[in-house]
Motif scaffolding. Structure first.
Motif, short mmCIF file in Angstrom:
data_model
loop_
_atom_site.label_atom_id
_atom_site.label_comp_id
_atom_site.label_asym_id
_atom_site.label_seq_id
_atom_site.Cartn_x
_atom_site.Cartn_y
_atom_site.Cartn_z
N GLU A 1 0.85 -1.19 0.00
CA GLU A 1 0.00 0.00 0.00
C GLU A 1 0.89 1.25 0.00
O GLU A 1 2.01 1.22 0.51
N SER A 2 0.41 2.33 -0.58
CA SER A 2 1.18 3.58 -0.65
C SER A 2 1.48 4.14 0.73
O SER A 2 0.64 4.06 1.65
N SER B 1 4.49 7.22 2.74
CA SER B 1 5.63 8.12 2.57
C SER B 1 6.32 8.38 3.90
O SER B 1 5.73 8.22 4.96
N TYR C 1 6.50 5.38 -1.51
CA TYR C 1 6.10 4.36 -2.48
C TYR C 1 4.70 4.68 -2.96
O TYR C 1 3.79 4.91 -2.16
N ASP C 2 4.53 4.71 -4.30
CA ASP C 2 3.24 5.01 -4.92
C ASP C 2 2.71 3.73 -5.57
O ASP C 2 3.20 3.31 -6.62
N LYS C 3 1.73 3.12 -4.93
CA LYS C 3 1.21 1.84 -5.41
C LYS C 3 0.56 1.97 -6.78
O LYS C 3 0.75 1.12 -7.67
N THR D 1 0.24 7.99 5.58
CA THR D 1 -0.54 7.11 4.71
C THR D 1 -1.93 7.71 4.49
O THR D 1 -2.42 8.49 5.31
#
Length: 501
Positions: free
Chosen positions: A390-391, A393, A408-410, A485
């Motif tokens: 899941e995204s 930061s 991470y950008d899902k 998140t």
């Protein structure tokens, strides 16, 4: 009593003066990394000539000792026993009548093939004749030369027969990386030749013959090839060959970067397994990296932590330029293909303080880690692994409102590092931007390792399959950290520690 007051006032004035000087010195060194190599003064770019000898790692580097911009190139020199703590040495190679000293490599001539002496340390480098270049005569200005040392690199003698390999007419003919190819009992030189790498062979390091070439139609079509490196790595009970090539422009996030190819080499020809373009680092600040010689099957890489698009205009403080953390390279199979991985050398673990571990963190919105990392003063290591992809930061910040956002950008299946608000961002050529890297790993859990050191961030995702190195110039250390998140995310394990140096 009056005398006591005068002494007290004098003491206060001296203390204020000392504090002022200390503040100035601190300010002058605020961007200097603490567990990465940087020169005491002057300019640094490409690492070169790296070799392991008698328990010491030698790092030579492109160096202008008299200015903080690129200029007449020397070989600077530093030594480490652990790849983290570096002791700068006196300059190894100076410009001479044949030209300045561009990049190259070093080998141990165990069998005295060159005749300089058994176990001579031999540097193979590019002589660059600026007078020829500036004359616009059309004549090539770059040729390959030798120097040797019999005292572990303390003193050097240039070979009287230099240059040993003259350019065949090419303007770009530089950066020799030499290795011993046991199958043919000869030396192989990999040389940057414009838009390709050319292979030369020699029995004695002095007489060279062209045996092959690679590059046309492969990799990125942009930029000039520089600082190539060819080496083998063990994988699945066999071995594959890796060819690195740095490009002066055309990197995925702009400017200069280093691509790699995985394939086979037979002493003459390199045959890649893939057509797609792959990068050893998707960040903007890892260039011209090569590996150490004489380390056996272990391959250790280090790069220049900068980018040619802005290298000469980033803040300078009497010095300019630094090296990345040294990294262990390996191959990992993803599907039916093999990818290069890089992770910080294991020696770094011996430099960390107490490792703190938090398990099963449920994050929805913000999770504040500021109190846990504040004492590290912007120099620490952090690792985390999620349960699903899941995204999320990591937002690093300070009281000035400056921030560096890593995540991470899902939806787009990528990692990113946004330095658009990281401090001094008015540096030309699109310095202030969000830097993106693809996710190569397959499967759900996401893992990150982050190294933060004063003015640099190195991100190693999914056990080193995706790597990003970026510099930034904040006005004070990042001592705030939030995990952010939009949807609930479970962090299976989070580890953090300061790094001693």
């Amino acid at each position: 009593m009056k005398k006591v007051k005068l002494i007290f006032v004098a003491f206060i004035l001296v203390a204020c003066f000392i504090n002022k000087i200390q503040a100035q010195v601190q300010g002058a060194e605020s961007y200097r990394p603490q567990f990465h190599f940087s020169p005491k003064k002057g300019w640094m770019n490409d690492p070169n000539g790296m070799i392991f000898l008698n328990g010491k790692y030698h790092l030579f580097f492109q160096h202008n000792p008299n200015a903080t911009t690129w200029g007449p190139m020397h070989w600077g020199h530093a030594i480490s026993t652990d790849l983290v703590n570096w002791q700068e040495q006196k300059i190894a190679l100076y410009p001479d009548s044949l030209g300045t000293i561009f990049s190259g490599s070093a080998v141990i001539d165990k069998n005295n093939t060159a005749g300089f002496g058994k176990n001579a340390l031999v540097a193979v480098f590019t002589h660059h004749d600026h007078k020829v270049e500036e004359s616009k005569s059309g004549l090539p200005a770059q040729h390959q030369s030798l120097a040797y040392s019999m005292d572990e690199g303390k003193t050097w003698t240039k070979y009287s027969g230099n240059p040993v390999l003259r350019s065949p007419g090419l303007q770009a003919f530089r950066d020799p990386k030499v290795m011993w190819y046991e199958a043919d009992k000869q030396w192989i030189m990999t040389l940057a030749t414009g838009g390709s790498a050319t292979f030369y062979a020699s029995k004695d390091l002095k007489s060279w013959n062209k045996v092959g070439e690679f590059g046309v139609g492969f990799g990125s079509p942009e930029g000039t090839w520089e600082c190539p490196d060819l080496f083998s790595l063990p994988v699945n009970g066999g071995q594959k060959w890796v060819l690195l090539s740095s490009l002066s422009s055309g990197a995925p996030n702009g400017g200069s970067g280093t691509q790699y190819f995985v394939g086979q080499f037979d002493g003459n020809t390199f045959t890649p397994d893939h057509k797609d373009v792959r990068w050893i680092d998707y960040g903007t600040d890892n260039y011209a990296g090569i590996t150490w010689s004489n380390t056996g099957e272990r391959k250790i890489f280090i790069g220049w932590m900068n980018n040619w698009t802005y290298a000469n205009v980033i803040p300078e403080q009497g010095w300019r330029g630094a090296a990345t953390i040294a990294r262990d390279l390996n191959l990992k199979q993803v599907g039916n293909e093999f990818y290069l991985t890089s992770l910080p050398v294991k020696e770094l673990n011996g430099m960390t303080g107490k490792t703190n571990v938090i398990k099963n963190i449920q994050v929805k919105g913000d999770y504040d880690l500021s109190a846990k990392i504040a004492a590290f003063n912007g120099k620490f290591q952090l690792e985390l692994a999620t349960v699903v992809d899941e995204s999320f930061s990591l937002q690093l910040g300070n009281r000035k409102g400056e921030m560096l956002i890593i995540g991470y950008d899902k939806a787009n299946n990528n990692f990113y590092m946004d330095r658009s608000k990281s401090g001094l961002v008015s540096i030309p050529n699109n310095f202030a931007k969000n830097i993106i890297a693809p996710r190569i790993a397959k499967g759900s859990p996401v893992s990150l390792k982050l190294l933060l050191d004063a003015s640099s961030a190195e991100l190693f995702a999914d056990e080193g399959l995706t790597v990003m190195t970026n510099t930034f110039f904040n006005s004070e250390p990042f001592n705030q950290l939030y995990i952010k998140t939009n949807k609930p995310v479970t962090i299976q394990k989070l580890k953090y520690s300061g790094i001693k140096n």
